[in-house]
Structures are given as C-alpha cells and as structure tokens.
Design a protein around this motif. Sequence first.
Motif, PDB file in Angstrom:
ATOM      1  N   TYR A  61      47.528  46.474   9.487  1.00  0.00           N
ATOM      2  CA  TYR A  61      47.963  45.513   8.479  1.00  0.00           C
ATOM      3  C   TYR A  61      46.907  45.241   7.424  1.00  0.00           C
ATOM      4  N   GLY A  62      45.656  45.120   7.883  1.00  0.00           N
ATOM      5  CA  GLY A  62      44.577  44.788   6.951  1.00  0.00           C
ATOM      6  C   GLY A  62      44.443  45.836   5.866  1.00  0.00           C
ATOM      7  N   LYS A  63      44.475  47.121   6.269  1.00  0.00           N
ATOM      8  CA  LYS A  63      44.308  48.205   5.295  1.00  0.00           C
ATOM      9  C   LYS A  63      45.486  48.250   4.334  1.00  0.00           C
ATOM     10  N   LEU A  64      46.685  48.086   4.883  1.00  0.00           N
ATOM     11  CA  LEU A  64      47.865  48.115   4.026  1.00  0.00           C
ATOM     12  C   LEU A  64      47.822  46.960   3.021  1.00  0.00           C
ATOM     13  N   ALA A  65      47.358  45.801   3.485  1.00  0.00           N
ATOM     14  CA  ALA A  65      47.242  44.649   2.578  1.00  0.00           C
ATOM     15  C   ALA A  65      46.224  44.940   1.483  1.00  0.00           C
ATOM     16  N   ALA A  66      45.114  45.560   1.865  1.00  0.00           N
ATOM     17  CA  ALA A  66      44.093  45.891   0.869  1.00  0.00           C
ATOM     18  C   ALA A  66      44.647  46.886  -0.152  1.00  0.00           C
ATOM     19  N   PHE A  67      45.350  47.900   0.341  1.00  0.00           N
ATOM     20  CA  PHE A  67      45.993  48.889  -0.532  1.00  0.00           C
ATOM     21  C   PHE A  67      46.941  48.178  -1.507  1.00  0.00           C
ATOM     22  N   SER A  68      47.749  47.261  -0.971  1.00  0.00           N
ATOM     23  CA  SER A  68      48.712  46.541  -1.808  1.00  0.00           C
ATOM     24  C   SER A  68      48.011  45.762  -2.904  1.00  0.00           C
ATOM     25  N   ILE A  69      46.883  45.126  -2.550  1.00  0.00           N
ATOM     26  CA  ILE A  69      46.193  44.310  -3.551  1.00  0.00           C
ATOM     27  C   ILE A  69      45.588  45.196  -4.638  1.00  0.00           C
ATOM     28  N   ILE A  70      44.961  46.303  -4.229  1.00  0.00           N
ATOM     29  CA  ILE A  70      44.392  47.207  -5.238  1.00  0.00           C
ATOM     30  C   ILE A  70      45.509  47.718  -6.152  1.00  0.00           C
ATOM     31  N   TYR A  71      46.641  48.050  -5.534  1.00  0.00           N
ATOM     32  CA  TYR A  71      47.764  48.596  -6.291  1.00  0.00           C
ATOM     33  C   TYR A  71      48.376  47.547  -7.231  1.00  0.00           C
ATOM     34  N   THR A  72      48.359  46.284  -6.815  1.00  0.00           N
ATOM     35  CA  THR A  72      48.962  45.236  -7.642  1.00  0.00           C
ATOM     36  C   THR A  72      48.063  44.824  -8.805  1.00  0.00           C
ATOM     37  N   VAL A 106      41.245  40.809   3.842  1.00  0.00           N
ATOM     38  CA  VAL A 106      39.824  40.607   4.106  1.00  0.00           C
ATOM     39  C   VAL A 106      39.571  40.356   5.591  1.00  0.00           C
ATOM     40  N   ASP A 107      40.545  40.702   6.429  1.00  0.00           N
ATOM     41  CA  ASP A 107      40.426  40.472   7.861  1.00  0.00           C
ATOM     42  C   ASP A 107      40.580  41.818   8.592  1.00  0.00           C
ATOM     43  N   LEU A 108      39.573  42.200   9.364  1.00  0.00           N
ATOM     44  CA  LEU A 108      39.651  43.489  10.066  1.00  0.00           C
ATOM     45  C   LEU A 108      40.703  43.472  11.162  1.00  0.00           C
ATOM     46  N   ASN A 109      40.963  42.290  11.758  1.00  0.00           N
ATOM     47  CA  ASN A 109      41.951  42.207  12.839  1.00  0.00           C
ATOM     48  C   ASN A 109      43.216  41.511  12.373  1.00  0.00           C
ATOM     49  N   ALA A 110      43.667  41.851  11.165  1.00  0.00           N
ATOM     50  CA  ALA A 110      44.825  41.155  10.604  1.00  0.00           C
ATOM     51  C   ALA A 110      46.047  41.317  11.493  1.00  0.00           C
ATOM     52  N   LYS A 111      46.782  40.211  11.655  1.00  0.00           N
ATOM     53  CA  LYS A 111      48.021  40.227  12.421  1.00  0.00           C
ATOM     54  C   LYS A 111      49.180  39.977  11.474  1.00  0.00           C
ATOM     55  N   GLN A 112      50.405  40.011  12.040  1.00  0.00           N
ATOM     56  CA  GLN A 112      51.574  39.785  11.190  1.00  0.00           C
ATOM     57  C   GLN A 112      51.636  38.358  10.680  1.00  0.00           C
ATOM     58  N   ALA A 113      51.115  37.414  11.480  1.00  0.00           N
ATOM     59  CA  ALA A 113      51.199  36.015  11.075  1.00  0.00           C
ATOM     60  C   ALA A 113      49.972  35.624  10.262  1.00  0.00           C
ATOM     61  N   LEU A 114      50.187  34.635   9.411  1.00  0.00           N
ATOM     62  CA  LEU A 114      49.114  34.141   8.551  1.00  0.00           C
ATOM     63  C   LEU A 114      48.023  33.490   9.400  1.00  0.00           C
ATOM     64  N   THR A 115      46.805  34.068   9.358  1.00  0.00           N
ATOM     65  CA  THR A 115      45.687  33.431  10.048  1.00  0.00           C
ATOM     66  C   THR A 115      44.483  33.469   9.115  1.00  0.00           C
TER      67      THR A 115
END
Lengths: 284, 274
Positions: free
Chosen positions: B237-248, B34-43
Amino acid sequence: MLRSIFFLLPSWILLLVFFVGPILLTFYFSFTNLALTGTQAQSMEFVGFQNFAAMFEDPGFRVSVMKTIVFLFLSAIVGQQVLGFLLAILMKEKNQAFRRIIGIIVIAGWVTPEIVVAFCWVAFLSDSGTLNMLLNSLGLESITWLYSFPMISVCIANIWHGTAFSMMVFQASLDDVPKTVEEAAIIDGASKFQVLTRIILPMVKGSIVTNMILVTLQTLGVFTLIFTMTGGGPGTATQTLPIFMYNQAFVNYQLGYGTAISLVLLIIGIFASLFYIRSMKVQI
Amino acid sequence: MNRFKLEKVVPYFILTVIGLCFMLPLLWVMFASVDLNAKQALTIPKEFTLDNFTAILSDPANIRSFMIGLFLSCGQALLVIIVGVLAAYPLSRYSQKYKKPFMFTILFMTSLPITAVMVPVYQLFIFLKLQDSLVATMLFLTASGLPYGIWMLKNFMDAVPLELEESAWVDGASIWKGVKRVVAPLMIPGICTVGIFTFSMSWGNFFVPYILIQSPDKFPASVTIFQFFGTYGMVEYGKLAAFSIIYTMPAVILYIFAQKFMSQGFSLGGASKG
C-alpha cells in the motif's frame, strides 16, 4: 479564402481522421459481424440490423441500461448537482479563509486523476479500510462495501471526483445574482427559504440546466473509475454501458456487437449535446 | 442559543462535515505514502519515511512510464495549441459563410463522450497498422482535445484587438508574422489555460492508452499504476500511495499555476491603449 484553408487544414485533417472518421465507422461497424479473432476478423460481413436485434434480446444489455440510468441519476443528477449546489450556496458570503479551505479540499478530489480516485476509494471502502475502522469505533459492524453495495460505492467515488466542477459552476452563477434584489426581498419580509426558491433558483435556472447536461454527458462516458474499482462486478452489479461495451468488444472479441453498443452511447451523447448547445444560447 | 445565532452556525457545521468527508480518503493516501507498514485503514505513521518514494523513483521502469506520460501529454498539449491557434485565426478574423456551422460543430464535438468511439478507433488503428504507436495515440488524443482547444482559443483571440495587428501590417509584417509576433504573445494567458487543461486531461487519461497501446514497455504512468494496482496493490500500500502522489503532482501543480493565470489573465483590453 486560400489563406484560411491553409490555416484550417491541419485541424481539419486531424478531426476528420481521428474524430469524424471513428464516428462514421461506429455507424458502419454496428451493421457488421466484425470480430477480433477467428474467421470473421478477416472477412467482415454486412449483417444489417442483426446486432441490434441481438442487443434488444440480450438481458445483459437491458441490465446495463438500467445500471447506467441508476449511475447517472445517483452520481450525476442527485450527487454532483445537488451537493455542488449545496456547497456553493452554503459557502456564499462566508468567512473568506474558511471558504478557501473547504474549496481546496473539494477541488483536490476533482484534480486527482480518475485512476488514483479509484485507488483511494477501494482502499477507503475495503474490508479493513478507514470507513469500517470508523464504523467499528462507533460500535457498528464492518460492511463489505464493494461487494454488498458496489453501485453506491462507485457513485460515492464519482461524486467525490466530480462535485467540484458543479460547485464552481454554481459559485460563478450565484455571484451574478445581484445582492440588491435579495436585500429588497428580505426588506419586504421574505424568509431565507423564500429568497432561495423565489429569487435565487429562478435566476440561476439556466446554469442548472446547462450544468446538468454537461455532468450527465461526463458521467455517461465514465469508464476508468468503474473498471478499476469493481470491473463492472460483482456479477453485473456495476456494469454500465461503457463497461458492457468494453466486455463485448475486447473480452468476448465481438467488435461488431461492441460497436453497436457504442452507437447507442453515441446517440444518447449526440442528443444530450444538441440539448447542451440549445441551453447555452451561444452567440457566434 | 437563539435562532439567529443557530442560523449562522449551521452552514459552518454542515460545510465542516462535508469537508471532513472529502478529506479522509486523501489523508489516507498521504499518510500511507510516508509509512513503510501502511495498512488499508488510516493510521498515523509511527515513523516518517521517504523510502516508498525513493523505491518508486529508483525503478527505471517507473521513470520510463512517467517519461512516456509526459511525451503523450506535452505533445498533445503543444499540438492542440499550435493547430488550435491556426484554426482559430480565420475563425476569429475573417467573416465567412461556413464559420457559424463550423463553430457549432466544434461546440457539439466538445461534449461528445470519447468513450463511445473507442471500439472503432481501435479498429481504425489496426486497419492503419498504428496499434502500439505512441505518436499515433498522441495524434488521436490531439484530435479529441482539439474541439475544446479551438473553441477556447477562438474566444481568446476575439479579445485581441484587430488594430494592433493592422499596425504590424502597416509596418510591413506578413499575416503569418502578425499571428506569431502580435496575436500569440497577447494570448499567452489563454494559450496557457488551454495547454494546462489539455495536459491535465491527457495526463489523467487511462482508457485511451489502455486500449491503443499493447507493449508494457510503452505504457504511460496511468496504465502502469493500474498494472501495479493489480499485481502488488493488496500488499504494498505504501508504495502504491507514493506512486499515486508522484503521479498526481503534475496535475495539482499545473492547476495552482493555471489559477494564477486565469485571475490575472483577462486584462487584454488595456493592451490597445498601451
């Protein structure tokens, strides 16, 4: 009789073509020089034990066997099994809501598909990832986890993904231990530790053995997690047998040799499965 | 603090620490999605946005990969149930000589690592000219899921009382009708358990389609996510995370659903009285 054949026929056909067939082919191809490209792709020849002779000479194979043993030991036997048991025993007779929350968090890792697990952990362990951020905030140096400790990294990811299964198996078997036996021992003056080692452990011994074999079998076949996290590297640091098999068959195009490696995997699997059936003591 | 109290607190403390360790990697995916500027670290995202999700879902290639994934997984689950119920029937109802060795073989097959046969399976697919075929891939997946399916369904069928079926026969039903109208409906909890388990295993499977499917336009979601990982993984990262969540999500939803089924499912004993 005729009727039961009609009922069984679809499953028999599917199992023969796509399950038994490939297993028989594994035995056959292991003794050929089958290749993916080149002349050997068209005219495959029977080469006897040549693949196996090459395999035992191959230092890459020996490395892979060692890596597989380390991976099995750390992630399946020590990791999932011990952590799963610890979770199950600690959660016993705890606050219901607390139990549920911890249970859901652990099971979330189990429900998550392997490839997403790999992605989560690559990000979590990456150079500027969450773990290094936490280390930095404690005043410690960053660590390049996936390069310096690749085996530990894939083991942790596999433990995260698999522990819930062992936890649930042990929860079920711990629930079967009658409370009265424990209470009687405590009245007789046994300490909590004695109750665990003298009463609980012997009573759940069966499920420990069965779970251990099952988890070992699952871990033996792990490909996706390692392949997507490290690709078997750096170098050969995480090249377990399934990765080695894949590299030989599909990267080096040596299908015959790759199949010989899968035969080794299959034979380990066959023996472990036979042990598994014996340990289950099923009634059919 | 006295010893007694400490003994009570320590397990809660250890469990909380383990729980936190298990939660951190997942928290990162959720926040990053849910973050457009997602980084590798948890923020914690500065701005909550669903743009990552809409970006993934508005790409027709992603939708197609989800559809292909659904086709493979639903098809496999359905076939395992149909073929499995058929096989379970004689194994549960008739006493035959070959029953015992067959059931042992089935149990033996449930625990064999499929990874070990993938090289010859690939060769078999080339030989039969089936490579790149989604239907053939689904059939192979069905065969790999069948041993577990037959084993479970046979056990569920054993719990359905024979008297119910016999009374259907007396009323003029054929064996086939008896299975369809009496036995199968009473096994719904068991059928759902096997179906959900098979679907989840198949949905999460990456290795089988990765080996057997070559054309990118036939990749199911599990393989597409891997391609994405390789191509954009280090940037978006943000898009990949979103993809992962939809897929899960399908796996998570079905798991919750299956739990409800399993807890209320085994009250079959009462059926014969009613």
